[in-house]
Each structure stands twice: as structure tokens, then as C-alpha cells.
Design a protein around this motif. Sequence first.
Motif, PDB file in Angstrom:
ATOM      1  N   GLY A   1       0.794  -1.226   0.000  1.00  0.00           N
ATOM      2  CA  GLY A   1       0.000   0.000   0.000  1.00  0.00           C
ATOM      3  C   GLY A   1       0.826   1.275   0.000  1.00  0.00           C
ATOM      4  N   LYS A   2       2.137   1.169   0.177  1.00  0.00           N
ATOM      5  CA  LYS A   2       3.024   2.338   0.145  1.00  0.00           C
ATOM      6  C   LYS A   2       3.660   2.452  -1.237  1.00  0.00           C
ATOM      7  N   HIS A   3       4.021   3.698  -1.603  1.00  0.00           N
ATOM      8  CA  HIS A   3       4.594   3.947  -2.926  1.00  0.00           C
ATOM      9  C   HIS A   3       5.970   4.597  -2.827  1.00  0.00           C
ATOM     10  N   LEU A   4       6.790   4.292  -3.806  1.00  0.00           N
ATOM     11  CA  LEU A   4       8.121   4.858  -3.945  1.00  0.00           C
ATOM     12  C   LEU A   4       8.316   5.201  -5.411  1.00  0.00           C
ATOM     13  N   ALA A   5       8.739   6.443  -5.684  1.00  0.00           N
ATOM     14  CA  ALA A   5       9.023   6.852  -7.059  1.00  0.00           C
ATOM     15  C   ALA A   5      10.527   6.855  -7.280  1.00  0.00           C
ATOM     16  N   VAL A   6      10.972   6.148  -8.325  1.00  0.00           N
ATOM     17  CA  VAL A   6      12.386   6.121  -8.717  1.00  0.00           C
ATOM     18  C   VAL A   6      12.491   6.950  -9.994  1.00  0.00           C
ATOM     19  N   VAL A   7      13.070   8.150  -9.876  1.00  0.00           N
ATOM     20  CA  VAL A   7      13.182   9.070 -11.007  1.00  0.00           C
ATOM     21  C   VAL A   7      14.595   8.971 -11.563  1.00  0.00           C
ATOM     22  N   LYS A   8      14.714   8.445 -12.768  1.00  0.00           N
ATOM     23  CA  LYS A   8      16.011   8.250 -13.421  1.00  0.00           C
ATOM     24  C   LYS A   8      16.226   9.427 -14.380  1.00  0.00           C
ATOM     25  N   VAL A   9      17.196  10.277 -14.072  1.00  0.00           N
ATOM     26  CA  VAL A   9      17.385  11.531 -14.799  1.00  0.00           C
ATOM     27  C   VAL A   9      18.545  11.403 -15.785  1.00  0.00           C
ATOM     28  N   GLY A  10      18.278  11.691 -17.068  1.00  0.00           N
ATOM     29  CA  GLY A  10      19.312  11.615 -18.096  1.00  0.00           C
ATOM     30  C   GLY A  10      20.389  12.659 -17.909  1.00  0.00           C
ATOM     31  N   ALA A  11      21.603  12.333 -18.370  1.00  0.00           N
ATOM     32  CA  ALA A  11      22.727  13.254 -18.267  1.00  0.00           C
ATOM     33  C   ALA A  11      22.901  14.051 -19.548  1.00  0.00           C
ATOM     34  N   MET A  12      23.765  15.055 -19.488  1.00  0.00           N
ATOM     35  CA  MET A  12      24.041  15.879 -20.662  1.00  0.00           C
ATOM     36  C   MET A  12      24.535  15.025 -21.817  1.00  0.00           C
ATOM     37  N   PHE A  13      24.078  15.346 -23.022  1.00  0.00           N
ATOM     38  CA  PHE A  13      24.432  14.698 -24.281  1.00  0.00           C
ATOM     39  C   PHE A  13      23.788  13.326 -24.451  1.00  0.00           C
ATOM     40  N   VAL A  14      23.902  12.445 -23.440  1.00  0.00           N
ATOM     41  CA  VAL A  14      23.461  11.064 -23.616  1.00  0.00           C
ATOM     42  C   VAL A  14      22.211  10.820 -22.790  1.00  0.00           C
ATOM     43  N   ASN A  15      21.051  10.800 -23.451  1.00  0.00           N
ATOM     44  CA  ASN A  15      19.773  10.664 -22.759  1.00  0.00           C
ATOM     45  C   ASN A  15      19.357   9.218 -22.517  1.00  0.00           C
ATOM     46  N   SER A  16      20.100   8.284 -23.038  1.00  0.00           N
ATOM     47  CA  SER A  16      19.649   6.906 -23.054  1.00  0.00           C
ATOM     48  C   SER A  16      19.500   6.304 -21.662  1.00  0.00           C
ATOM     49  N   ILE A  17      18.291   5.849 -21.359  1.00  0.00           N
ATOM     50  CA  ILE A  17      17.990   5.084 -20.151  1.00  0.00           C
ATOM     51  C   ILE A  17      17.281   3.832 -20.634  1.00  0.00           C
ATOM     52  N   GLU A  18      17.931   2.705 -20.517  1.00  0.00           N
ATOM     53  CA  GLU A  18      17.400   1.460 -21.054  1.00  0.00           C
ATOM     54  C   GLU A  18      16.812   0.601 -19.938  1.00  0.00           C
ATOM     55  N   LEU A  19      15.555   0.182 -20.110  1.00  0.00           N
ATOM     56  CA  LEU A  19      14.909  -0.691 -19.143  1.00  0.00           C
ATOM     57  C   LEU A  19      15.345  -2.134 -19.362  1.00  0.00           C
ATOM     58  N   THR A  20      15.546  -2.869 -18.274  1.00  0.00           N
ATOM     59  CA  THR A  20      15.986  -4.262 -18.394  1.00  0.00           C
ATOM     60  C   THR A  20      15.121  -5.232 -17.592  1.00  0.00           C
ATOM     61  N   HIS A  21      14.199  -4.735 -16.750  1.00  0.00           N
ATOM     62  CA  HIS A  21      13.386  -5.672 -15.967  1.00  0.00           C
ATOM     63  C   HIS A  21      12.328  -6.307 -16.873  1.00  0.00           C
ATOM     64  N   PRO A  22      12.043  -7.603 -16.694  1.00  0.00           N
ATOM     65  CA  PRO A  22      11.177  -8.317 -17.632  1.00  0.00           C
ATOM     66  C   PRO A  22       9.680  -8.136 -17.414  1.00  0.00           C
TER      67      PRO A  22
END
Length: 259
Positions: free
Chosen positions: A188-209
Amino acid sequence: MLKWLYRLMIELTNHAISAKFIAFFTKSRLSAWLIPSYAKVYEINQDEMEKSLRYYKTLQQLFIRKLKADARPIDETPNSIISPVDAVIEEIGTISEQKNIVVKGKTYSISEMLGSEAIAEKYLNGLFIILYLSPSHYHRIHSPISGVITRQWALGKRSYPVNRLGLKYGKKPLSKNYRMITEISDGGKHLAVVKVGAMFVNSIELTHPNEHLIKGQEMAYFSFGSTVVLLFEKDSVKLDSRIVAPMGIKVGERIGYWK
């Protein structure tokens, strides 16, 4: 003057062409000759890498390297919350009634960060933690808790630096950069994980199935150093007594407990 000059230099360099060039270069074999010096300059611990340095044919492959199976033991204390990344804890604080957080003297709206007033509402008076990943850090992101992903979405396009200068002088990079948000629910509790892109390289690739996560399971990776912001609901977490800002931390180390 320093603030103006810093922003001007970033605006002149942070464009699609430069971003594409850097992304192309780091993924090309041309970047391989930089790998030994990169590893030396950033003091990368080669003993914990899954593969030897000779295995990596591009800088990008080194950036997203995996570690040996026992390199990051996961804290198994019941109800513990672990660090999702190798990083420096840059800031810890409370989310205000106005849905704001203050990082390096700069005020950020979590409504803007999350792209939703309604979602931000649940985190009022909760805790936030800023985790900065430098180019030297291991760039894979792991789940801080076991739970279920309730929603996941991306916002923003361009990205500005998220290092100390970027946080101090940049145009609110934590709430304007390209970012991918994963909200996890447990009991019932929530947690937000905010993954922030860096300069030049915005790529954030998800890997969980799938939508179910186990504490310590890999979720995603950055293609370059960046920042993770953790947002907790009010009275949902108790920090471990040793956690302060600034301090270095690694994946699997306990940062607190679910209440």
C-alpha cells in the motif's frame, strides 16, 4: 556572472547534433583507444567487473558494464530499502506542502518532475534522496525494494549536466531533463524512482522483464553518468542512522527501512 556563463556554454554545446556525435563516438570502435586511459583516470575497479578490460570494444560497453555476481551483496534485513545505484548521496530532505524540494539551494517542483499534480500529491511531506552517478560509477540501476510497478513513464527531451555545478547553476535539470519514472508499490506504500538523463546522452534502457520487482534486481541502466531521485510518501520510511549527505554508497547497501 558565473551562473550566466555556465548556462551559455551549455546552451551552445547541448544540441541534437553534438548529442548524436557523442553517442555515435562512444558506441564506435574508434572510442576503444580511450578505454585504458578512461579506466585509469576514473580509477575503475577492474577486479569487480564481470569481464576484463580487454573484452570491451567501445566506451559505451564499458559504461554499461556488469559486475561479478558477488560484487554487490544485497542487504536482506526485513523491510530494508537499499541503494539502487553506486553513487554519491548529494542531498536528503523533506518534500514541502507546496510539492517542492530544495537541492543545492535551488527549488524544484516535484509536480513538474513527475509531470502530474495528482501523483505528486501523495508524496507531500515525504522524504527525498538525490543520488549522483559520476562517469566512474557502475551505471546499472537496481530495485530498492521488492514490489509491483504501478506505473512507468518518460518526460523531457534535452538534458543538462546533473553534477554539482549543474545542480547549482543549471536550469533545474532534475525536473526538466529527459527522465524516466518508475513508481513501485509495496503493502500500500509507494516509492518513485526518477532516473534523470545526463548531458548529451539521454539513453535510459529498461531491463526488468515484468511488473514484479525483487529487491536488488536490475531495473535499467544509464548509458552515461547521471542521477536517481527517490521520492517516498510521508511517514513511510526511516533512514538508516549512518546515512548522511554527502556520502558514497553502493548498490545493495541499506539506506533505510519501510515503517
